[in-house]
Scaffold this active site. Structure first.
Site, PDB file in Angstrom:
ATOM      1  N   ILE A 416       0.827  -1.203   0.000  1.00 15.31           N
ATOM      2  CA  ILE A 416       0.000   0.000   0.000  1.00 15.31           C
ATOM      3  C   ILE A 416       0.860   1.251   0.000  1.00 15.31           C
ATOM      4  O   ILE A 416       0.531   2.249  -0.653  1.00 15.31           O
ATOM      5  CB  ILE A 416      -0.954  -0.060   1.215  1.00 15.31           C
ATOM      6  CG1 ILE A 416      -1.948  -1.225   1.028  1.00 15.31           C
ATOM      7  CG2 ILE A 416      -1.695   1.249   1.412  1.00 15.31           C
ATOM      8  CD1 ILE A 416      -2.599  -1.689   2.303  1.00 15.31           C
ATOM      9  N   ASP A 417       1.975   1.217   0.713  1.00 13.80           N
ATOM     10  CA  ASP A 417       2.856   2.374   0.793  1.00 13.80           C
ATOM     11  C   ASP A 417       3.413   2.720  -0.588  1.00 13.80           C
ATOM     12  O   ASP A 417       3.388   3.873  -1.023  1.00 13.80           O
ATOM     13  CB  ASP A 417       3.993   2.076   1.768  1.00 13.80           C
ATOM     14  CG  ASP A 417       4.453   3.304   2.531  1.00 13.80           C
ATOM     15  OD1 ASP A 417       3.807   4.360   2.419  1.00 13.80           O
ATOM     16  OD2 ASP A 417       5.451   3.205   3.254  1.00 13.80           O
ATOM     17  N   ASP A 418       3.954   1.712  -1.282  1.00 14.57           N
ATOM     18  CA  ASP A 418       4.487   1.960  -2.619  1.00 14.57           C
ATOM     19  C   ASP A 418       3.405   2.440  -3.567  1.00 14.57           C
ATOM     20  O   ASP A 418       3.629   3.344  -4.379  1.00 14.57           O
ATOM     21  CB  ASP A 418       5.122   0.686  -3.170  1.00 14.57           C
ATOM     22  CG  ASP A 418       6.556   0.522  -2.718  1.00 14.57           C
ATOM     23  OD1 ASP A 418       7.457   0.991  -3.429  1.00 14.57           O
ATOM     24  OD2 ASP A 418       6.769  -0.051  -1.645  1.00 14.57           O
ATOM     25  N   GLU A 421       2.688   6.149  -3.027  1.00 16.58           N
ATOM     26  CA  GLU A 421       3.753   7.029  -3.500  1.00 16.58           C
ATOM     27  C   GLU A 421       3.898   6.988  -5.017  1.00 16.58           C
ATOM     28  O   GLU A 421       4.244   7.997  -5.651  1.00 16.58           O
ATOM     29  CB  GLU A 421       5.076   6.649  -2.826  1.00 16.58           C
ATOM     30  CG  GLU A 421       5.128   6.965  -1.339  1.00 16.58           C
ATOM     31  CD  GLU A 421       5.059   8.456  -1.040  1.00 16.58           C
ATOM     32  OE1 GLU A 421       5.597   9.261  -1.825  1.00 16.58           O
ATOM     33  OE2 GLU A 421       4.461   8.813  -0.014  1.00 16.58           O
ATOM     34  N   HIS A 492       0.683   8.495   3.934  1.00 15.13           N
ATOM     35  CA  HIS A 492       0.959   8.503   2.499  1.00 15.13           C
ATOM     36  C   HIS A 492      -0.306   8.230   1.695  1.00 15.13           C
ATOM     37  O   HIS A 492      -0.512   8.813   0.623  1.00 15.13           O
ATOM     38  CB  HIS A 492       2.033   7.471   2.180  1.00 15.13           C
ATOM     39  CG  HIS A 492       3.365   7.791   2.783  1.00 15.13           C
ATOM     40  ND1 HIS A 492       4.323   6.842   3.064  1.00 15.13           N
ATOM     41  CD2 HIS A 492       3.903   8.977   3.182  1.00 15.13           C
ATOM     42  CE1 HIS A 492       5.385   7.419   3.597  1.00 15.13           C
ATOM     43  NE2 HIS A 492       5.149   8.715   3.681  1.00 15.13           N
TER      44      HIS A 492
END
Length: 675
Positions: A416-418, A421, A492
């Site tokens: 989810i973070d990638d 971003e 993020h």
């Protein structure tokens, strides 16, 4: 893979010679060469120094782009990766002299004067790392009486010997008879039979733990022992009693309950029906093989890969089997060969993460949104989109796929973070095929929203992966084994949703509410994937302001005051990894470029551009910049597991300072402004 001699991150493959086109398409005039130097004192002088530093950093970053469009810095962890690589090769009978010599060069270089090895730069000695490093050097031929080895073994004995090392270290030793399997926690393969709704089923574990545990159930059942090439009596406090008995915890608590369950499982190991156990191990093999990536690795990370290779080997897969050949070849790609002949093993590789962060940094520093380097980066990231269903669907069945992983190949586990971003990076670029980009953004945003946990926040890989039971198992004595929501990932996602025009969506507002409730009493936020409260706060404030919170909001003012209170006298910010278990270290540590940048990103988002803390932080970045446009940063500012597994992302020292300097010079990005 290559690495520069000065310790900065090396790029895989030829480096793109993009610097010659940089000045024509960037705002301002680039300096021909940088000297770092001191920043002028006046406002205009500081602005000019910041602009020059940004130009140098952008030029360096552009020159490091791979011709295919991606960036990747070295991902440095600790010597257990190198030691376990040698032990794996010894176990399989494929250890060669060149690999051993190169690994030993790196391991010796990392030893402290007292004989121990650490898990992060400047940290305390770590028992398990020291035991594994010592054994690796014994494999390399270093005699136990050599001064550096004698210091190491004495340190190990003083720290409690092998008996006090973590379970994973003792598993590696058990493979060669240096430790008894009977003295390790039991991990039966029948665990795979537990239904997905049952406590302690494999999907109750975080994806990294799940991928490690499944192959280890096979290893635990088989209990293999290869002939030990030498004894290790010098690593025991008492060689005649290597595993001294320890009293059980009270049965009324979780620890005592699971200790007694482990004893029962040891009895079961002796009487397990052969047919049932065989079926369980065959199911584990299918599970492992189904999750092997196209490049041969598992999950894009080293630990599951090495245990998967061992498990399949124990189940009869010879080294020439295509699955095994691909797995071993993938492990070779984790090796960073340095100019001095040493060899460092990366635990993971981070091209998607590095590429989206580099794209954001260059765009925020003023690179035109249709610059060829940015378009090429977006093209590469578009090709990396994952459009197949992975294990995340166990908790979110029916959710259409559409995310990005951290690594080159990890289709089972987009994160989810990638994804957040990557979408933020997309919104900064004017792509020649907007329809293709918009379709990918729509899929990514839909998938990310679908992965929201019940409380309103987001974890890294799974939704609602919050059971506390896996952490109680005797087997799980190292690092995080679950994936609960975190402030940095949630921030993020909230920031990305705001850029997608969804700031007022009820799901976004729920995320904002979760972030506000998660603020620490001191005004900071805990950082799960970066060190630590400086990272958490640097992630959250840009998200809150992007989502529409005014800079006068009490939560934002509290965090601004906290950042000002922990700024170092030199103008930078730093936070030591010890802050994860010692409150006295919160917000305290040697100034680093990445952590200074995180603090600046928070303060700039809070409207503090002309404040004294921001001016001092920008001046610190300008003054400490190297001539090549980057910064020195030996300190570890990333985490795999807070405290237990620390990471030095070699590109952090470049992309985050460039982002902060760019926003200081050009202003804050906002929805609709970046394109």
């Amino acid at each position: 893979m290559t690495a520069t001699t000065d310790g900065s991150a090396g790029a895989v493959g030829p480096r793109a010679a993009a610097a010659s086109t940089t000045n024509e398409s960037r705002r301002g005039t680039a300096a021909a060469s940088g000297t770092g130097g001191s920043a002028p004192s006046g406002a205009s002088g500081l602005d000019e120094a910041a602009a020059r530093a940004a130009e140098r950093a952008a030029g360096h970053l552009l020159a490091r782009q791979d011709p295919e469009g991606w960036w990747k810095g070295d991902l440095e962890t600790n010597v257990t990766m190198d030691a376990e690589d040698l032990l794996l090769r010894q176990f399989l009978g494929i250890l060669d002299a060149d690999t051993t010599h190169a690994a030993a060069l790196h391991i010796r270089r990392e030893q402290r004067e007292d004989g121990a090895w650490t898990t992060f730069y400047g940290g305390p000695g770590d028992l398990s790392a020291t035991v594994e490093a010592y054994v690796a050097l014994r494999l390399a031929g270093d005699p136990p009486e050599a001064p550096h080895m004698a210091r190491a073994s004495a340190w190990v004995r003083a720290a409690g010997g092998i008996a006090s090392a973590r379970v994973f270290t003792r598993i590696w030793l058990a493979l060669f008879g240096w430790w008894r399997w009977e003295d390790l926690p039991e991990l039966p393969p029948e665990l795979l039979f537990l239904p997905k709704w049952f406590p302690l089923n494999i999907y109750d574990f975080g994806c990294w733990a799940r991928q490690t545990i499944v192959p280890l159930t096979v290893v635990s059942a088989k209990r293999p022992v290869r002939p030990a090439p030498f004894p290790l009596d010098e690593l025991h406090t008492d060689p005649d009693l290597p595993a001294p008995p320890r009293p059980l915890a009270p049965a009324t608590g979780w620890d005592g309950l699971f200790q007694r369950l482990d004893k029962a499982l040891h009895v079961y190991h002796r009487v397990a029906p052969r047919a049932l156990r065989g079926t369980a191990m065959n199911q584990a093999a299918r599970w492992i093989i189904e999750r092997q990536e196209n490049d041969g690795c598992w999950g894009g990370i080293q630990p599951p890969a090495v245990y998967s290779v061992i498990a399949l080997h124990l189940l009869g897969y010879d080294l020439q089997h295509p699955v095994m050949r691909a797995g071993l070849a993938s492990l070779d790609r984790f090796a960073v060969w340095r100019e001095d002949g040493s060899r460092m093993i990366e635990a993971c590789q981070s091209p998607v993460w590095d590429t989206c962060l580099a794209t954001i940094a260059l765009a925020d520093a003023g690179l035109e949104p249709d610059h060829p380097a940015l378009v090429k980066a977006v093209d590469w990231m578009l090709d990396e989109e994952i459009t197949r269903t992975g294990d995340w669907a166990v908790r979110r069945p029916g959710l259409p796929p559409g995310g990005w992983a951290f690594e080159f190949h990890n289709d089972n586990y987009p994160d989810i973070d990638d994804t957040a971003e990557v979408l933020l990076a997309f919104r900064r670029v004017r792509h020649p095929d907007p329809a293709r980009l918009e379709a990918a953004v729509a899929r990514g945003a839909r998938w990310t929203l679908g992965m929201q946990s019940r409380g309103g926040a987001w974890g890294a890989f799974d939704a609602d992966n919050t059971s506390a039971l896996p952490n109680k198992l005797p087997f799980c004595d190292f690092g995080e084994v679950i994936d609960p929501p975190s402030a940095d990932v949630t921030a993020h996602v909230v920031e990305m949703l705001a850029f997608e025009g969804l700031a007022d969506d009820p799901r976004t507002r729920k995320g904002v509410e979760w972030l506000l409730a998660a603020q620490e009493p001191n005004g900071a936020w805990f950082g799960r994937w970066g060190v630590n409260h400086v990272y958490g706060t640097g992630s959250v404030l840009p998200a809150l302001t992007a989502a529409g919170l005014p800079v006068s909001h009490p939560a934002i003012r509290r965090s601004v005051r906290w950042l000002g209170s922990v700024q170092n006298e030199d103008g930078g910010w730093g936070e030591d990894l010890r802050s994860y278990h010692d409150e006295g270290w919160i917000g305290r540590g040697t100034s680093t470029a990445s952590q200074t940048a995180w603090a600046l990103l928070a303060l700039l988002a809070a409207g503090e551009r002309d404040s004294e803390p921001v001016r001092r932080g920008v001046a610190w970045l300008a003054e400490t910049q190297r001539e090549d446009g980057t910064w020195d940063e030996p300190y570890f500012t990333g985490t795999g597991f807070p405290w237990d597994f620390s990471i030095n992302y070699h590109l952090y020292r470049l992309v985050f300072p460039l982002t902060a300097l760019g926003r200081y010079v050009h202003g804050e990005p906002s929805p609709g402004k970046a394109r």
